[in-house]
Structures are given as structure tokens and as C-alpha cells.
Enzyme design. Structure first.
Site, mmCIF file in Angstrom:
data_model
loop_
_atom_site.group_PDB
_atom_site.id
_atom_site.type_symbol
_atom_site.label_atom_id
_atom_site.label_comp_id
_atom_site.label_asym_id
_atom_site.label_seq_id
_atom_site.Cartn_x
_atom_site.Cartn_y
_atom_site.Cartn_z
ATOM 1 N N SER A 266 1.668 3.466 -2.512
ATOM 2 C CA SER A 266 1.773 4.556 -3.360
ATOM 3 C C SER A 266 1.212 5.936 -2.811
ATOM 4 O O SER A 266 1.708 6.929 -3.500
ATOM 5 C CB SER A 266 0.923 4.271 -4.755
ATOM 6 O OG SER A 266 -0.602 3.905 -4.108
ATOM 7 N N VAL B 286 -4.030 -6.726 -1.474
ATOM 8 C CA VAL B 286 -3.802 -7.535 -0.471
ATOM 9 C C VAL B 286 -4.893 -8.421 0.071
ATOM 10 O O VAL B 286 -4.657 -9.220 1.018
ATOM 11 C CB VAL B 286 -3.152 -6.697 0.757
ATOM 12 C CG1 VAL B 286 -1.922 -5.925 -0.045
ATOM 13 C CG2 VAL B 286 -4.144 -5.705 1.393
ATOM 14 N N LYS C 92 -6.455 -3.473 13.686
ATOM 15 C CA LYS C 92 -5.118 -2.748 14.385
ATOM 16 C C LYS C 92 -4.660 -3.625 15.637
ATOM 17 O O LYS C 92 -3.584 -3.790 15.713
ATOM 18 C CB LYS C 92 -5.249 -1.489 14.248
ATOM 19 C CG LYS C 92 -5.618 -0.708 12.990
ATOM 20 C CD LYS C 92 -4.408 -0.526 12.247
ATOM 21 C CE LYS C 92 -4.648 -0.521 10.832
ATOM 22 N NZ LYS C 92 -3.518 -0.775 10.004
ATOM 23 N N ASN D 110 1.717 -2.210 5.560
ATOM 24 C CA ASN D 110 1.237 -1.127 5.788
ATOM 25 C C ASN D 110 -0.162 -0.947 5.219
ATOM 26 O O ASN D 110 -1.130 -0.093 5.524
ATOM 27 C CB ASN D 110 2.204 -0.028 4.964
ATOM 28 C CG ASN D 110 1.396 1.511 4.783
ATOM 29 O OD1 ASN D 110 1.452 2.074 5.793
ATOM 30 N ND2 ASN D 110 1.053 1.667 3.598
ATOM 31 N N ILE E 207 -2.373 10.820 11.871
ATOM 32 C CA ILE E 207 -1.467 11.321 10.589
ATOM 33 C C ILE E 207 -2.448 11.649 9.583
ATOM 34 O O ILE E 207 -3.478 11.068 8.824
ATOM 35 C CB ILE E 207 -0.573 10.060 10.122
ATOM 36 C CG1 ILE E 207 0.098 9.291 11.134
ATOM 37 C CG2 ILE E 207 0.516 10.618 9.038
ATOM 38 C CD1 ILE E 207 0.847 10.043 12.307
ATOM 39 N N SER F 145 -1.456 0.719 15.031
ATOM 40 C CA SER F 145 -2.316 1.842 15.232
ATOM 41 C C SER F 145 -2.301 2.442 16.604
ATOM 42 O O SER F 145 -2.452 1.276 17.414
ATOM 43 C CB SER F 145 -3.509 2.087 14.594
ATOM 44 O OG SER F 145 -4.169 3.398 15.013
ATOM 45 N N TYR G 141 -12.673 -1.502 12.494
ATOM 46 C CA TYR G 141 -11.199 -1.060 12.247
ATOM 47 C C TYR G 141 -10.392 -1.192 13.225
ATOM 48 O O TYR G 141 -9.124 -1.752 13.137
ATOM 49 C CB TYR G 141 -11.269 0.517 11.841
ATOM 50 C CG TYR G 141 -9.768 1.062 11.629
ATOM 51 C CD1 TYR G 141 -9.045 0.792 10.153
ATOM 52 C CD2 TYR G 141 -9.226 1.792 12.481
ATOM 53 C CE1 TYR G 141 -7.905 1.370 10.163
ATOM 54 C CE2 TYR G 141 -7.859 2.481 12.310
ATOM 55 C CZ TYR G 141 -7.248 2.150 11.082
ATOM 56 O OH TYR G 141 -6.100 2.766 11.002
ATOM 57 N N GLN H 31 -15.354 3.540 14.183
ATOM 58 C CA GLN H 31 -13.935 2.503 14.072
ATOM 59 C C GLN H 31 -14.123 1.139 14.460
ATOM 60 O O GLN H 31 -13.328 0.460 14.655
ATOM 61 C CB GLN H 31 -12.699 3.132 14.414
ATOM 62 C CG GLN H 31 -12.518 4.413 13.529
ATOM 63 C CD GLN H 31 -11.088 5.037 14.041
ATOM 64 O OE1 GLN H 31 -11.033 5.462 15.241
ATOM 65 N NE2 GLN H 31 -10.238 5.378 13.044
ATOM 66 N N GLY I 49 1.138 -1.339 0.077
ATOM 67 C CA GLY I 49 0.061 0.003 0.035
ATOM 68 C C GLY I 49 0.920 1.373 -0.270
ATOM 69 O O GLY I 49 0.554 2.265 1.014
#
Ligand SMILES: NC(=O)C1=CN([C@@H]2O[C@H](COP(=O)(O)OP(=O)(O)OC[C@H]3O[C@@H](n4cnc5c(N)ncnc54)[C@H](O)[C@@H]3O)[C@@H](O)[C@H]2O)C=CC1
Ligand SMILES: C[C@H](O)[C@@H]1OC(=O)[C@H](O)[C@@H]1O
Length: 253
Positions: free
Chosen positions: A14, A64, A160, A90, A189, A143, A156, A153, A12
Site C-alpha cells: 500500500s 505477514v 535482509k 516486499n 530509498i 537490501s 534488521y 539496524q 506490503g
């Protein structure tokens, strides 16, 4: 030059943190293969940035979430660079959504990209390192969300926490092969992943006031700790998790 002539793979990569890590590794003397899902132009510009630093860069497309991508990425990277010394997991997504009506498809995709993807990628990289017989370093981008929650989240944060846990168990499984496994735990970030969530200037400012260092993070803030963990400076560090959050986690009151 912390990574002179090392061969580094980043998923990941790019955009965002992965891109910064890939370019920073090249700046420290490494050749770098990046995995990317979409956006040929961004992948090509990352490779161009690596090559501008005098190193070899290669971009390999792949989702992925498909376990077959892992072996394909590692095989093509080895074809291009000869071996794998450092692997950075990543790639990730965070489609913010409320808990009570979480679509099954959103939950499953987040699990498949962030956790299943990490598992099979790390496994493929580790098998290559074991075949080479010279050890290696694996870093997962987990994270701060491995340690704390988020209202939107709920799908999510478990991924993590899972990636953080994967690095701990992999450190045990791979220590005998001289392969170190660690995670970085970034705070907030500024990247594409949270562009919409942080579009509201008030929310952005509120988040920043919670950070002792006084600002949200940038991708390069995370690249440095990744390079450190990849390098021999961290040769006795494995199974560790490094918070890269400007102090956000410890700021209770
Ligand atoms: N930005 C932040 O505040 C934080 C980000 N992270 C983690 O950092 C990692 C990188 O994210 P960012 O750089 O922030 O955002 P980003 O959106 O710029 O980077 C994520 C990258 O993963 C790629 N990707 C997504 N799904 C993929 C798939 N199925 N196969 C291959 N590549 C795929 C995207 O194309 C993108 O290049 C993620 O794992 C994220 O969870 C962790 C903590 C904080
Ligand atoms: C995408 C979010 O802004 C970001 O992702 C994380 O892992 C951090 O904890 C932030 O919530």
C-alpha cells in the site's frame, strides 16, 4: 508491456517500494493483488491506480508475521485472478534501535515480519506456482543491508541477509519447476520506513554525498529492476541479487 496479462502478487504494497512495484507491474500489463497490513485508504488508492491503468487490482489485508496469512493471501489472490505468475516479497519494517538495549519484542517482531514472513509467503506462492505447472518468478526485496551493517539496524540487517540467502536456496529448490528466484538490494530509498531517520537534513545530505549518482533513491527506482526480474527479459536469471543503490555499495573512497 513486459508483463502482459501476468498475475502479480506484492506484499506490503500500500506504500513505498511495494506500491511502486505493484503500479509499475500494472503499467506493464499485469493484474495485481496487494497484501497490506493497515491503512485501508492507501490500499484502496493503490488499487485505484492499478485500475486506472486498465488492469485488475485487489487488496487483501493480512499480517505477514502470521504464517497463516501466506496461504490466505495466495488463495484469495487466486480466487480473484485465477493464478499466480509473479510474487514480490516486499513487506518489511526497520524500527531503528541501539544494539546494547535492543528490546526482545522489537528484535522478534522484526524477525517475524521480515524473515519468517518472507519464508512462509514465498513458500505459499511457490506451492501455487508448482501446482499450476508453468513456472514463475519470485523477487524478494532484500537490501544493501544484506551486505553491510548499520549501528541501529543490528536486528534488521540479518533479516535482509536472510532474505537474500532465501532467494539463493529457493532458486535451487525451485529451478526444476521453472521458477526463478532473485532479490533486489535497494540502497537508501525515501519512504515511510526511514522518514524519521532521515528527517535531519544534514544526515540526508551526508547520505546523498556517498552515492555516486548523487541522490537518494525513490520507490520507482526499485520498481523498474523488479519488473525486469519478473519479466522474460530475465528468463535465464535466477539466484541473483541486483543492487539498486545508485552505486553506494562500491563507493569505499
Ligand atoms: N526504503 C529503503 O531505504 C529500503 C527499503 N528496503 C525494504 O523495502 C521494503 C519496503 O519498504 P519501504 O517501501 O521502504 O517502506 P514502507 O514502510 O513504505 O513499506 C513497507 C510496507 O510493509 C508493510 N508492512 C509492515 N509490516 C507488515 C506486516 N506485518 N504485514 C504486512 N505488511 C507489512 C507496511 O505497512 C508498508 O506498507 C522493506 O522490506 C524494506 O526493508 C530495502 C532497502 C532500502
Ligand atoms: C530503512 C533504512 O533507511 C534503509 O533500509 C535499508 O535496508 C537500507 O540499507 C537503509 O538503511
Amino acid at each position: 508491456m513486459l508483463l502482459k496479462d501476468k498475475k502479480v502478487l506484492v506484499t506490503g504494497a500500500s506504500t513505498g517500494i511495494g506500491r511502486a512495484a505493484a503500479i509499475s507491474a500494472a503499467g506493464h500489463g499485469a493484474d495485481v493483488a496487494i497484501n497490506f497490513l493497515a491503512g485501508d485508504d492507501e490500499a484502496a488508492s493503490c488499487v485505484a491506480a492499478i485500475e486506472a491503468l486498465g488492469r485488475k487490482g485487489v487488496a487483501i489485508a493480512g499480517d505477514v508475521a502470521d504464517p497463516a496469512t501466506a496461504g490466505d493471501f495466495v488463495a484469495k489472490a487466486v480466487e480473484a485472478m485465477g493464478r499466480v505468475d509473479i510474487f514480490v516479497n516486499n513487506a518489511g519494517i526497520c524500527p531503528f534501535h541501539a544494539f546494547l538495549d535492543m528490546p526482545v519484542a522489537t528484535f522478534e517482531r522484526t524477525m517475524r515480519v521480515n524473515l519468517h514472513g518472507a519464508y512462509f509467503m514465498v513458500q505459499a506462492a511457490a506451492n501455487q506456482m508448482v501446482r499450476q505447472g508453468q513456472g514463475g518468478s519470485i523477487i524478494a526485496v532484500s537490501s544493501i543491508s544484506a551486505l553491510v551493517g548499520g549501528e541501529y539496524q543490528t536486528h534488521y540487517t540479518p533479516t535482509k541477509a536472510g532474505v537474500h540467502s532465501l532467494m539463493q536456496s529457493a532458486a535451487i529448490a525451485l529451478g526444476k519447476h521453472g521458477i526463478r528466484c532473485n532479490s533486489v538490494l535497494p540502497g537508501t530509498i525515501l519512504t515511510d520506513i526511514n522518514m524519521d531517520d532521515l528527517a535531519d537534513p544534514e544526515k540526508r545530505a551526508r547520505m546523498a554525498t556517498r552515492i555516486p549518482l548523487g541522490r537518494l533513491g525513490e520507490p520507482d527506482d526499485v520498481a523498474g529492476p523488479i519488473v525486469f526480474l519478473a519479466s522474460d527479459l530475465a528468463r535465464y536469471v535466477t539466484g541473483a541479487a541486483l543492487l539498486v543503490d545508485g552505486g553506494a555499495f562500491v563507493n569505499l573512497q
